[in-house]
Design an enzyme around this catalytic site. Structure first.
Site, short mmCIF file in Angstrom:
data_model
loop_
_atom_site.label_atom_id
_atom_site.label_comp_id
_atom_site.label_asym_id
_atom_site.label_seq_id
_atom_site.Cartn_x
_atom_site.Cartn_y
_atom_site.Cartn_z
N ASP A 90 54.88 42.70 40.96
CA ASP A 90 53.88 42.90 40.47
C ASP A 90 53.87 43.81 39.14
OD1 ASP A 90 51.34 41.72 39.91
OD2 ASP A 90 51.08 41.30 41.70
N ASP A 127 47.99 41.10 34.20
CA ASP A 127 46.86 39.97 33.67
C ASP A 127 45.71 41.06 34.33
OD1 ASP A 127 48.04 39.66 36.26
OD2 ASP A 127 46.72 38.49 37.01
N1 GUN Z 1 47.83 39.41 43.16
C1 GUN Z 1 46.57 39.15 43.69
N2 GUN Z 1 46.28 38.19 42.88
C2 GUN Z 1 46.51 38.71 41.34
C3 GUN Z 1 46.37 38.39 40.02
O1 GUN Z 1 45.82 37.71 40.14
N3 GUN Z 1 47.19 38.69 39.21
C4 GUN Z 1 47.89 39.08 39.51
N4 GUN Z 1 49.25 40.27 38.79
N5 GUN Z 1 48.36 40.04 40.74
C5 GUN Z 1 47.71 39.42 42.01
#
Ligand code: GUN
Ligand code: ZN
Length: 678
Positions: A90, A127
């Site tokens: 992420d 995002d």
């Molecule tokens: N982890 C939990 N929710 C989100 C999200 O909306 N975007 C991202 N990039 N990671 C997340």
């Protein structure tokens, strides 16, 4: 180049395979979140001990700590985590939201470059996460900002797969807009973001709304990830809505605060005298023993419990999709929390979207779970098909036989059936009236007529819907009178408030029912042809009904059940009937006849030249080589596979819908049963 392939569908759910450089994984799948530095359970144990297939970690955290960063750059994120299976990373979006970090904390381009540098399998864009308490205008800005960054990021993804997150808060139209825009970009995974606060507030109904909104516009050949959904009580329902990836930080977060995840909800260790779970941890200790451990040991034990429970539920979800039983699993889970039940209700209000995607021709049993059952895709579609395609529309007498659909279904009215077999449809039409709706006698063996298992009493909503369905059917038939065979069934009482101005004669025995029918007028009635015609039109529409009138055609049926076994012309089999679905499957010769009788184009799949010989030899028709398929073709239909010169190559069952066949470049489009060369 998509890396996703579908093996089976159920509702909007997909049983899939997703390929990465570090191996192929089965979906739906759950990725535990691992912290690059302080993971109490070694990542490799997540695979070896708990059976997970992929993990997710955070590139922002790696990048912000020098020792993680240096190692990840030198040895890749796989080296850092000492993990050889697929890894998703992420971007730090969630940390920005959670810790309210300033806008300039993370550079959206630099974080993509960094994820490439550490050789993650799937990276994620930065995002813009909308806080739950902000208004529509801010959410709109977040959607636009996410899209701007998405465009910049997707162009530089290089070899790395990239996830492009859909945002839009609780606003369905913004979710649609975001999904539409993101869906046009070359992402490999589409997460649905911003749902963590909804989950924390038990706003599951909102999650259903926004997921369905996004799913309308996301390309079907890429997995959808429900970002931050780690509670096992949600997996079945979210998978049914078409979510393929899930991640869980919950297993650790909940454990740290003494909470245990269960498929029925959350329990606090402090409240327990018993451990209500069958996992290895709970089987080998007691609640008191767990409480007496140090904070760290207790946390670790609860983490392990949470992982076992979460992994098992995801396996159950995959099995349920393979069995066509995911709806039931979701309905059962929904009973453990009112907010989940509310979410299920929102889903039933949007059943059309599920029905569109749910495959035709399933064979699974359908157990009544509550008022949602009669609205299920399989049942709604049966009703709609009968309305659209039942070939007999004019009769003297409609015989209505209330039934709960006990198996074997037709045995419960064998005397009446015997009588109807002597008559033409113009004289009498026999309708079984069950809690799922109306089943014309000709379709008595078609799924789900015999597979619905209802109790002797059902809820009022189900009966109201059954009454409406009966009126729908009566509305399409022109008739003189109704003979109603009264008997013990939940639908029997409906005769009292049917509200139609036709003569209804109530009877209480089969012989009395028969005595109310007019004299047999028709001669040489061939009841099996009547059934065949109804089946042909049910499956392929009116174009092909004349096949039942071909000279020399024979219907071979089982004497005991009245079920068609197969259909022949001059001793050559043209159709067989699948016992579990009651549906016709054409042999190669049957396929030729269907073509000759101008079967609707929607049931024809055209292959590219290079693949034609494979199909002619009996191999599956691969999606990659499908040249043409109708957008009206639904998954699960019996179809004909032809070459570009309209020559039949084989017959079989569509695994994908027509639109999916054109979009996917991996996996099977049609499972070929009979082919030109054997
Ligand atoms: N982890 C939990 N929710 C989100 C999200 O909306 N975007 C991202 N990039 N990671 C997340
Ligand atoms: Zn346990």
């Amino acid at each position: 180049m998509a890396n996703f392939e579908i093996k089976a569908k159920d509702g909007l759910a997909r049983l899939g395979r997703f390929s990465t450089k570090h191996g192929t994984v089965k979906t739906p799948l759950l990725m535990p979140v691992v912290h690059p530095g302080k993971s109490m359970i070694p990542p490799r144990d997540l695979v070896d001990v708990f059976g997970f297939q992929m993990v997710i970690t955070n590139s922002y955290i790696i990048n912000s700590h020098e020792r993680f960063r240096e190692k990840a750059i030198a040895e890749g994120v796989h080296g850092l985590l000492e993990f050889t299976h697929p890894i998703m990373t992420d971007s730090g979006t969630f940390q920005m939201y959670f810790h309210d970090l300033p806008e300039e904390e993370i550079d959206p381009i630099a974080i993509i470059e960094f994820q490439k540098k550490i050789k993650t399998d799937i990276g994620t864009i930065l995002d813009a996460f909308s806080r739950p308490d902000v208004g529509r205008e801010q959410v709109e800005k977040d959607v636009d900002l996410s899209f701007e960054r998405a465009k910049m990021s997707v162009g530089i993804k290089g070899e790395m797969m990239l996830a492009g997150t859909v945002q839009g808060g609780i606003f369905e139209d913004l979710r649609e807009r975001s999904a539409q825009a993101m869906g046009r970009l070359d992402f490999d995974v589409f997460p649905i973001g911003g749902v963590v606060p909804m989950m924390e507030m038990y706003r599951y109904a909102d999650i259903v709304r926004v997921t369905l909104a996004a799913k309308k516009h996301l390309p079907p050949d890429r997995p959808v990830h429900l970002f931050g959904c780690g509670h096992p009580m949600l997996f079945a329902q979210a998978a049914l809505l078409g979510c393929d990836f899930f991640d869980s930080a919950s297993y650790a977060k909940f454990a740290d605060s003494g909470r245990m995840l269960l498929t029925s909800g959350t329990v606090h260790l402090k409240d327990l005298t018993e451990l209500p779970c069958e996992c290895p941890i709970c089987s080998n200790t007691t609640a008191d023993e767990l409480r007496s451990l140090s904070q760290e040991e207790r946390s670790l034990a609860l983490m392990r419990h949470n992982l076992y429970v979460s992994a098992a539920e995801m396996r159950r979800v995959r099995q349920a999709i393979a069995d066509g039983k995911l709806f039931e699993l979701a309905a059962v889970r929904a009973r453990s929390h009112p907010s989940l039940l509310e979410a299920l209700q929102v889903m039933t209000e949007n059943m059309k979207q599920l029905t569109e995607s749910d495959p035709f021709g399933k064979s699974s049993s359908i157990f009544y779970t509550g008022p949602e059952t009669a609205l299920r895709p399989e049942i709604s579609r049966f009703h709609e098909r009968v309305i659209d395609r039942y070939p007999f529309r004019t009769t003297d007498t409609v015989i209505i036989v209330p039934d709960i659909g006990e198996r074997p279904f037709s045995d419960t009215a064998s005397t009446i059936i015997e009588e109807v077999r002597k008559r033409s449809p113009e004289e009498a039409i026999l309708l079984f009236f069950t809690p799922m709706g109306v089943i014309p006698w000709e379709c008595e063996h078609v799924h789900p007529a015999q597979q619905c298992i209802f109790p002797k009493t059902v809820d009022p909503d189900t009966l109201t819907l059954a009454r409406k369905r009966l009126l729908d059917i009566l509305d399409m038939i022109s008739f003189n009178k109704i003979v109603w065979f009264e008997r013990e069934s939940p639908t029997n009482q409906i005769v009292n408030n049917l509200g139609i101005d036709k003569k209804i004669t109530n009877t209480t025995s089969a012989s009395e029912t028969i005595s109310k029918l007019a004299e047999v007028k028709a001669e040489n009635v061939k009841w099996h042809l009547r059934k065949l015609k109804a089946l042909l039109t049910y499956q392929w529409g009116g174009n092909v009904e004349d096949i039942a009138a071909i000279e020399g055609l024979q219907v071979v049926f089982s004497r005991s059940t009245g079920k068609i076994r197969h259909v022949t012309i001059e001793d050559e089999i043209i159709f067989t009937v699948v016992p579990t679905t009651g549906l016709l499957t054409p042999t190669f010769r049957g396929g030729e006849i269907l073509l000759q009788y101008k079967i609707d184009d929607r049931f024809i799949v055209t292959m590219e030249r290079d693949a034609a010989e494979f199909v002619a030899d009996g191999k599956s028709a691969l999606a990659k080589f499908v040249m043409n398929a109708s957008s009206k073709l639904k998954a699960g239909e019996e179809v004909l596979v032809i070459d570009e010169h309209h020559q039949l190559l084989g017959t079989g069952r569509a695994l994908l819908s027509g639109s999916e066949m054109l979009i996917f470049d991996r996996g099977v489009a049609v499972n070929v049963r009979h082919s030109k060369h054997g």
